[in-house]
Scaffold this motif. Structure first.
Motif, PDB file in Angstrom:
ATOM      1  N   LYS A   8       0.823  -1.208   0.000  1.00 54.96           N
ATOM      2  CA  LYS A   8       0.000   0.000   0.000  1.00 54.96           C
ATOM      3  C   LYS A   8       0.861   1.263   0.000  1.00 54.96           C
ATOM      4  O   LYS A   8       0.345   2.363  -0.086  1.00 54.96           O
ATOM      5  CB  LYS A   8      -0.910   0.006   1.233  1.00 54.96           C
ATOM      6  N   ARG A  12      -0.204   5.142  -0.798  1.00 55.80           N
ATOM      7  CA  ARG A  12      -0.182   6.075   0.341  1.00 55.80           C
ATOM      8  C   ARG A  12       0.720   7.268   0.030  1.00 55.80           C
ATOM      9  O   ARG A  12       0.367   8.406   0.291  1.00 55.80           O
ATOM     10  CB  ARG A  12       0.301   5.355   1.592  1.00 55.80           C
ATOM     11  N   ARG A  13       1.886   6.993  -0.561  1.00 53.88           N
ATOM     12  CA  ARG A  13       2.812   8.065  -0.926  1.00 53.88           C
ATOM     13  C   ARG A  13       2.156   9.001  -1.945  1.00 53.88           C
ATOM     14  O   ARG A  13       2.245  10.216  -1.834  1.00 53.88           O
ATOM     15  CB  ARG A  13       4.106   7.460  -1.482  1.00 53.88           C
ATOM     16  N   ASP A  15      -1.112   9.466  -2.422  1.00 58.19           N
ATOM     17  CA  ASP A  15      -2.193  10.202  -1.756  1.00 58.19           C
ATOM     18  C   ASP A  15      -1.645  11.378  -0.952  1.00 58.19           C
ATOM     19  O   ASP A  15      -2.218  12.474  -0.960  1.00 58.19           O
ATOM     20  CB  ASP A  15      -2.999   9.282  -0.839  1.00 58.19           C
ATOM     21  N   LEU A  16      -0.534  11.166  -0.258  1.00 61.82           N
ATOM     22  CA  LEU A  16       0.085  12.248   0.517  1.00 61.82           C
ATOM     23  C   LEU A  16       0.607  13.344  -0.413  1.00 61.82           C
ATOM     24  O   LEU A  16       0.438  14.531  -0.135  1.00 61.82           O
ATOM     25  CB  LEU A  16       1.220  11.715   1.387  1.00 61.82           C
ATOM     26  N   SER A  19      -2.261  15.407  -1.578  1.00 60.86           N
ATOM     27  CA  SER A  19      -2.786  16.291  -0.526  1.00 60.86           C
ATOM     28  C   SER A  19      -1.850  17.464  -0.234  1.00 60.86           C
ATOM     29  O   SER A  19      -2.282  18.484   0.284  1.00 60.86           O
ATOM     30  CB  SER A  19      -3.066  15.494   0.753  1.00 60.86           C
ATOM     31  N   LEU A  42       8.000   8.516   1.596  1.00 60.23           N
ATOM     32  CA  LEU A  42       7.190   8.586   2.810  1.00 60.23           C
ATOM     33  C   LEU A  42       8.082   9.047   3.946  1.00 60.23           C
ATOM     34  O   LEU A  42       9.162   8.517   4.163  1.00 60.23           O
ATOM     35  CB  LEU A  42       6.635   7.202   3.168  1.00 60.23           C
ATOM     36  N   HIS A  44       8.174   9.917   8.123  1.00 60.47           N
ATOM     37  CA  HIS A  44       7.512   9.835   9.427  1.00 60.47           C
ATOM     38  C   HIS A  44       7.805  11.137  10.165  1.00 60.47           C
ATOM     39  O   HIS A  44       8.954  11.434  10.465  1.00 60.47           O
ATOM     40  CB  HIS A  44       8.048   8.647  10.225  1.00 60.47           C
ATOM     41  N   ASN A  54       2.978   4.239  11.738  1.00 59.13           N
ATOM     42  CA  ASN A  54       2.654   4.368  10.321  1.00 59.13           C
ATOM     43  C   ASN A  54       1.262   4.951  10.117  1.00 59.13           C
ATOM     44  O   ASN A  54       0.716   4.871   9.025  1.00 59.13           O
ATOM     45  CB  ASN A  54       2.740   3.003   9.627  1.00 59.13           C
ATOM     46  N   ARG A  56      -1.675   7.498   9.334  1.00 58.63           N
ATOM     47  CA  ARG A  56      -1.761   8.539   8.300  1.00 58.63           C
ATOM     48  C   ARG A  56      -1.341   9.915   8.831  1.00 58.63           C
ATOM     49  O   ARG A  56      -0.629  10.651   8.173  1.00 58.63           O
ATOM     50  CB  ARG A  56      -3.194   8.567   7.749  1.00 58.63           C
ATOM     51  N   GLU A  57      -1.776  10.259  10.049  1.00 60.44           N
ATOM     52  CA  GLU A  57      -1.466  11.590  10.587  1.00 60.44           C
ATOM     53  C   GLU A  57       0.011  11.758  10.958  1.00 60.44           C
ATOM     54  O   GLU A  57       0.453  12.877  11.202  1.00 60.44           O
ATOM     55  CB  GLU A  57      -2.381  11.943  11.764  1.00 60.44           C
ATOM     56  N   LEU A  59       2.415  10.627   8.854  1.00 62.92           N
ATOM     57  CA  LEU A  59       3.146  10.518   7.598  1.00 62.92           C
ATOM     58  C   LEU A  59       3.029  11.780   6.766  1.00 62.92           C
ATOM     59  O   LEU A  59       2.034  12.502   6.849  1.00 62.92           O
ATOM     60  CB  LEU A  59       2.620   9.328   6.782  1.00 62.92           C
TER      61      LEU A  59
END
Length: 99
Positions: A8, A12-13, A15-16, A19, A42, A44, A54, A56-57, A59
């Motif tokens: 994933k 996830r990368r 999506d970030l 955003s 990604l 942290h 890990n 979402r908030e 990353l």
């Protein structure tokens, strides 16, 4: 044989990055293609070595250069802390000399 489980992380990368307007959370530069110093990674915010997760908030997307620079600075700080701790331990176990 069953289906191979997909990671994933790329999603996830992405999506970030979306955003954040495809910009690094540190330097603000636009991300470049994969494999370059400006590629999205990604990050942290609270490092895993300091109890970060890990979630979402915790990353963010950072360019590869900023992510690696931050990692190096944190590793150097950890080594300085360990060195100081070792020096304090040596000082505490050295025999006292009579004056």
């Amino acid at each position: 044989m069953g289906k191979k489980k997909r990671s994933k992380i790329p999603q996830r990368r992405h999506d970030l990055a979306v955003s954040q307007g495809f910009r690094c959370c540190y330097c603000g530069e636009k991300f470049t293609k994969a494999g370059t110093p400006g590629a999205a990674t990604l990050e942290h915010r609270n490092p895993k070595m300091h109890g970060g997760t890990n979630a979402r908030e915790n990353l963010a997307a950072a360019c590869q250069k900023c992510n690696q620079d931050r990692g190096r600075r944190m590793q150097m700080a950890k080594q300085r802390k360990e060195k100081a701790k070792g020096a304090a331990l040596l000082t505490s176990i050295q025999p006292q000399t009579a004056e």
